[in-house]
Write a protein that holds these residues in place. Structure first.
Motif, PDB file in Angstrom:
ATOM      1  N   SER A  60       0.820  -1.214   0.000  1.00 15.55           N
ATOM      2  CA  SER A  60       0.000   0.000   0.000  1.00 15.55           C
ATOM      3  C   SER A  60       0.851   1.262   0.000  1.00 15.55           C
ATOM      4  CB  SER A  60      -0.938   0.009   1.216  1.00 15.55           C
ATOM      5  OG  SER A  60      -0.212   0.238   2.426  1.00 15.55           O
ATOM      6  N   ALA A  61       2.126   1.138   0.404  1.00 17.04           N
ATOM      7  CA  ALA A  61       3.000   2.308   0.494  1.00 17.04           C
ATOM      8  C   ALA A  61       3.624   2.678  -0.840  1.00 17.04           C
ATOM      9  CB  ALA A  61       4.102   2.063   1.520  1.00 17.04           C
ATOM     10  N   ALA A  62       3.711   1.742  -1.769  1.00 19.96           N
ATOM     11  CA  ALA A  62       4.421   1.998  -3.023  1.00 19.96           C
ATOM     12  C   ALA A  62       3.827   3.162  -3.815  1.00 19.96           C
ATOM     13  CB  ALA A  62       4.484   0.727  -3.866  1.00 19.96           C
ATOM     14  N   PRO A  63       2.526   3.154  -4.145  1.00 16.89           N
ATOM     15  CA  PRO A  63       1.981   4.288  -4.909  1.00 16.89           C
ATOM     16  C   PRO A  63       2.006   5.595  -4.125  1.00 16.89           C
ATOM     17  CG  PRO A  63       0.207   2.828  -4.191  1.00 16.89           C
ATOM     18  CD  PRO A  63       1.490   2.120  -3.903  1.00 16.89           C
ATOM     19  N   LEU A  64       1.866   5.513  -2.806  1.00 17.64           N
ATOM     20  CA  LEU A  64       1.898   6.723  -1.982  1.00 17.64           C
ATOM     21  C   LEU A  64       3.296   7.342  -1.999  1.00 17.64           C
ATOM     22  CD1 LEU A  64      -0.158   5.416   1.073  1.00 17.64           C
ATOM     23  CD2 LEU A  64      -0.984   6.748  -0.882  1.00 17.64           C
ATOM     24  N   ALA A  65       4.327   6.498  -1.875  1.00 13.86           N
ATOM     25  CA  ALA A  65       5.698   6.992  -1.914  1.00 13.86           C
ATOM     26  C   ALA A  65       6.013   7.599  -3.280  1.00 13.86           C
ATOM     27  CB  ALA A  65       6.664   5.859  -1.599  1.00 13.86           C
ATOM     28  N   ARG A  66       5.562   6.946  -4.326  1.00 16.42           N
ATOM     29  CA  ARG A  66       5.820   7.460  -5.678  1.00 16.42           C
ATOM     30  C   ARG A  66       5.150   8.827  -5.867  1.00 16.42           C
ATOM     31  NH1 ARG A  66       7.693   5.551 -10.465  1.00 16.42           N
ATOM     32  NH2 ARG A  66       8.108   3.534  -9.513  1.00 16.42           N
ATOM     33  N   ASP A  67       3.926   8.960  -5.391  1.00 17.35           N
ATOM     34  CA  ASP A  67       3.229  10.250  -5.504  1.00 17.35           C
ATOM     35  C   ASP A  67       3.990  11.358  -4.773  1.00 17.35           C
ATOM     36  OD1 ASP A  67       1.246   9.097  -7.019  1.00 17.35           O
ATOM     37  OD2 ASP A  67      -0.201   8.951  -5.369  1.00 17.35           O
ATOM     38  N   LEU A  68       4.503  11.034  -3.583  1.00 10.10           N
ATOM     39  CA  LEU A  68       5.241  12.037  -2.806  1.00 10.10           C
ATOM     40  C   LEU A  68       6.547  12.418  -3.494  1.00 10.10           C
ATOM     41  CD1 LEU A  68       4.807  10.682   0.854  1.00 10.10           C
ATOM     42  CD2 LEU A  68       3.853  12.808  -0.060  1.00 10.10           C
ATOM     43  N   LEU A  69       7.256  11.422  -4.013  1.00 18.85           N
ATOM     44  CA  LEU A  69       8.605  11.667  -4.527  1.00 18.85           C
ATOM     45  C   LEU A  69       8.624  12.210  -5.945  1.00 18.85           C
ATOM     46  CD1 LEU A  69      10.383   8.515  -3.043  1.00 18.85           C
ATOM     47  CD2 LEU A  69      10.420  10.872  -2.187  1.00 18.85           C
TER      48      LEU A  69
ATOM     49  N   ASP B  25       7.840  -0.599   9.419  1.00 20.53           N
ATOM     50  CA  ASP B  25       9.058  -0.906   8.678  1.00 20.53           C
ATOM     51  C   ASP B  25       8.751  -1.471   7.295  1.00 20.53           C
ATOM     52  OD1 ASP B  25      10.677  -0.035  10.695  1.00 20.53           O
ATOM     53  OD2 ASP B  25      11.340  -2.025  11.335  1.00 20.53           O
ATOM     54  N   GLY B  26       7.702  -2.297   7.213  1.00 16.94           N
ATOM     55  CA  GLY B  26       7.353  -2.858   5.912  1.00 16.94           C
ATOM     56  C   GLY B  26       7.094  -1.773   4.896  1.00 16.94           C
ATOM     57  N   MET B  27       6.363  -0.740   5.289  1.00 15.45           N
ATOM     58  CA  MET B  27       6.084   0.367   4.382  1.00 15.45           C
ATOM     59  C   MET B  27       7.338   1.210   4.137  1.00 15.45           C
ATOM     60  SD  MET B  27       2.174   1.582   5.221  1.00 15.45           S
ATOM     61  CE  MET B  27       2.517   2.269   6.834  1.00 15.45           C
ATOM     62  N   ALA B  28       8.176   1.386   5.172  1.00 20.67           N
ATOM     63  CA  ALA B  28       9.410   2.145   4.998  1.00 20.67           C
ATOM     64  C   ALA B  28      10.353   1.445   4.023  1.00 20.67           C
ATOM     65  CB  ALA B  28      10.096   2.344   6.346  1.00 20.67           C
ATOM     66  N   LEU B  29      10.446   0.132   4.103  1.00 20.41           N
ATOM     67  CA  LEU B  29      11.292  -0.617   3.166  1.00 20.41           C
ATOM     68  C   LEU B  29      10.779  -0.476   1.740  1.00 20.41           C
ATOM     69  CD1 LEU B  29      11.951  -3.844   5.285  1.00 20.41           C
ATOM     70  CD2 LEU B  29      13.547  -1.969   4.830  1.00 20.41           C
ATOM     71  N   LYS B  30       9.476  -0.375   1.586  1.00 19.97           N
ATOM     72  CA  LYS B  30       8.900  -0.155   0.263  1.00 19.97           C
ATOM     73  C   LYS B  30       9.252   1.254  -0.238  1.00 19.97           C
ATOM     74  CE  LYS B  30       6.891  -2.783  -1.552  1.00 19.97           C
ATOM     75  NZ  LYS B  30       7.244  -3.770  -2.608  1.00 19.97           N
ATOM     76  N   VAL B  31       9.313   2.231   0.668  1.00 16.70           N
ATOM     77  CA  VAL B  31       9.740   3.584   0.285  1.00 16.70           C
ATOM     78  C   VAL B  31      11.175   3.547  -0.240  1.00 16.70           C
ATOM     79  CG1 VAL B  31      10.235   5.911   1.120  1.00 16.70           C
ATOM     80  CG2 VAL B  31       8.168   4.725   1.899  1.00 16.70           C
ATOM     81  N   LEU B  32      12.053   2.806   0.434  1.00 17.91           N
ATOM     82  CA  LEU B  32      13.431   2.661  -0.043  1.00 17.91           C
ATOM     83  C   LEU B  32      13.462   2.089  -1.453  1.00 17.91           C
ATOM     84  CD1 LEU B  32      15.341   1.206   3.071  1.00 17.91           C
ATOM     85  CD2 LEU B  32      15.256   3.572   2.294  1.00 17.91           C
ATOM     86  N   GLU B  33      12.625   1.096  -1.696  1.00 15.51           N
ATOM     87  CA  GLU B  33      12.566   0.459  -3.015  1.00 15.51           C
ATOM     88  C   GLU B  33      12.102   1.436  -4.087  1.00 15.51           C
ATOM     89  OE1 GLU B  33       9.623  -2.780  -4.985  1.00 15.51           O
ATOM     90  OE2 GLU B  33      10.578  -3.398  -3.103  1.00 15.51           O
ATOM     91  N   VAL B  34      11.062   2.198  -3.791  1.00 14.31           N
ATOM     92  CA  VAL B  34      10.544   3.177  -4.752  1.00 14.31           C
ATOM     93  C   VAL B  34      11.585   4.258  -5.020  1.00 14.31           C
ATOM     94  CG1 VAL B  34       8.810   4.987  -5.096  1.00 14.31           C
ATOM     95  CG2 VAL B  34       8.132   2.749  -4.186  1.00 14.31           C
ATOM     96  N   ALA B  35      12.252   4.754  -3.969  1.00 10.06           N
ATOM     97  CA  ALA B  35      13.283   5.779  -4.145  1.00 10.06           C
ATOM     98  C   ALA B  35      14.402   5.282  -5.053  1.00 10.06           C
ATOM     99  CB  ALA B  35      13.837   6.189  -2.780  1.00 10.06           C
ATOM    100  N   ARG B  36      14.798   4.033  -4.851  1.00  3.07           N
ATOM    101  CA  ARG B  36      15.858   3.447  -5.683  1.00  3.07           C
ATOM    102  C   ARG B  36      15.433   3.389  -7.148  1.00  3.07           C
ATOM    103  NH1 ARG B  36      17.069  -0.088  -2.276  1.00  3.07           N
ATOM    104  NH2 ARG B  36      15.560  -1.658  -2.921  1.00  3.07           N
ATOM    105  N   LYS B  37      14.189   3.003  -7.398  1.00  2.04           N
ATOM    106  CA  LYS B  37      13.689   2.928  -8.772  1.00  2.04           C
ATOM    107  C   LYS B  37      13.616   4.307  -9.430  1.00  2.04           C
ATOM    108  CE  LYS B  37      10.971  -1.322  -8.219  1.00  2.04           C
ATOM    109  NZ  LYS B  37       9.594  -1.902  -8.168  1.00  2.04           N
TER     110      LYS B  37
END
Length: 331
Positions: free
Chosen positions: A216-225, A239-251
């Motif tokens: 659920s964090a992936a599209p939210l992180a992408r929208d923010l970044l 942490d699960g959502m934070a790790l997904k933020v790291l993944e989106v930032a890397r992409k």
């Protein structure tokens, strides 16, 4: 029981007396019966025992899914139940649709309570729960009156955001969890309180709400970044959502912590293994399980005298995912 009686050369009544610890059986006969039990791997029926004694000496743990958080909680539960005379059943539905649908915890409790188990621990329910047998909730719903164990989510969130503020961040995004959970509400409240105390207005466009499910964090992180004015830091409520933020930032080609700082909440084992290692709030998941099992065991026996809502302290684990922003704004 008949098989044991034949193997030991005694009556089924004698086997019953030995199994239930009753008097009237000689030491030699008892040893003979126990030897047969061990050879045959005999176990008494939980249902039959519960009908006879009004107790099974089995506790349940009901969870929506098996993730790192649940595994750490389970370690604490097992530590509390060691040599206690209680066994444990861990129960989750294999139907993913039902598992993530509202009311899953009540359906699971209805199946277990008063038959297979003397009481249950429920991990992060969607709402309030009711049961014929004692229940202890880990991370309860908002306004729940059920006995519960939780971390000091408000204080933990304040500490996390204060850490980012001290580094110089002022545009701090927030990705929250399921709002019906007290933990999710408290973590968002902590985010808002920390910003207010620092004189930083809350930008509502930087506040997003997920479900604690990492996906659920992936599209939210992408929208923010991908905004024209993205945050320099993101605090995720798990942490699960934070790790997904790291993944989106890397992409997106962003460096952490050079372009973006990230803080999580939980301190699951994966957080220390991430690249970079995740700064996070440790909520002592193992201790949550330990205290929940200790309380439930006493509620079943009837000798609990402590508070019905236990709140455990949190601590910030600073790692490599946080640093000062490239340009520190005027204070």
């Amino acid at each position: 029981m008949s098989d044991v009686a034949r193997a030991a050369g005694v009556s089924t009544a004698t086997v019953s007396r030995v199994v239930n610890g009753q008097y009237g059986v000689s030491a030699s006969t008892t040893a003979q019966v126990r030897s047969a039990i061990e050879r045959l791997g005999y176990e008494s029926s939980l249902v039959a025992s519960s009908l006879r004694r009004n107790r099974t000496n089995v506790l349940g743990l009901v969870t929506h899914s098996f993730q790192s958080y649940t595994a750490e909680v389970l370690k604490g539960v097992m530590r509390a139940l060691g040599r206690s005379g209680f066994d444990l059943i861990v129960y989750a539905n294999s139907d993913l649709y039902e598992t993530y649908s509202e009311g899953w915890e009540q359906r699971h409790l209805n199946r277990l309570s008063g038959t297979l188990t003397d009481g249950c621990i429920v991990v992060t329910p969607w709402g309030e729960v009711a049961s014929r047998a004692p229940v202890v909730v880990i991370d309860p719903a908002r306004d729940s009156t059920t006995p519960s164990v939780t971390a000091d989510n408000l204080s933990g969130a304040i500490t996390a955001v204060e850490h980012l503020l001290r580094l110089g961040h002022r545009r701090i995004g927030f990705i929250g969890g399921r709002s019906r959970l007290a933990a999710a509400w408290s973590r968002e409240e902590g985010y808002r309180k920390a910003l207010a105390a620092a004189g930083v207005p809350v930008d509502p466009t930087l506040v997003c709400r997920g479900s604690f499910n990492p996906e659920s964090a992936a599209p939210l992180a992408r929208d923010l970044l991908e905004r024209a004015d993205p945050p320099t830091a993101i605090f995720a409520a798990s942490d699960g959502m934070a790790l997904k933020v790291l993944e989106v930032a890397r992409k997106l080609g962003l460096e952490v912590p050079g372009d973006l700082s990230v803080v999580g909440f939980d301190n699951i084992p994966e957080s220390a293994l991430a690249e970079p290692a995740l700064t996070t709030v440790d909520q002592s998941m193992c201790q949550l399980g330990y205290e929940a099992a200790r309380m439930l065991k006493s509620l079943v026996i009837g000798d609990w005298e402590g508070p019905r809502q236990i709140v455990l302290p949190t601590s910030l684990q600073v790692r490599g995912s946080t640093a000062a922003p490239k340009s520190i704004p005027d204070l």
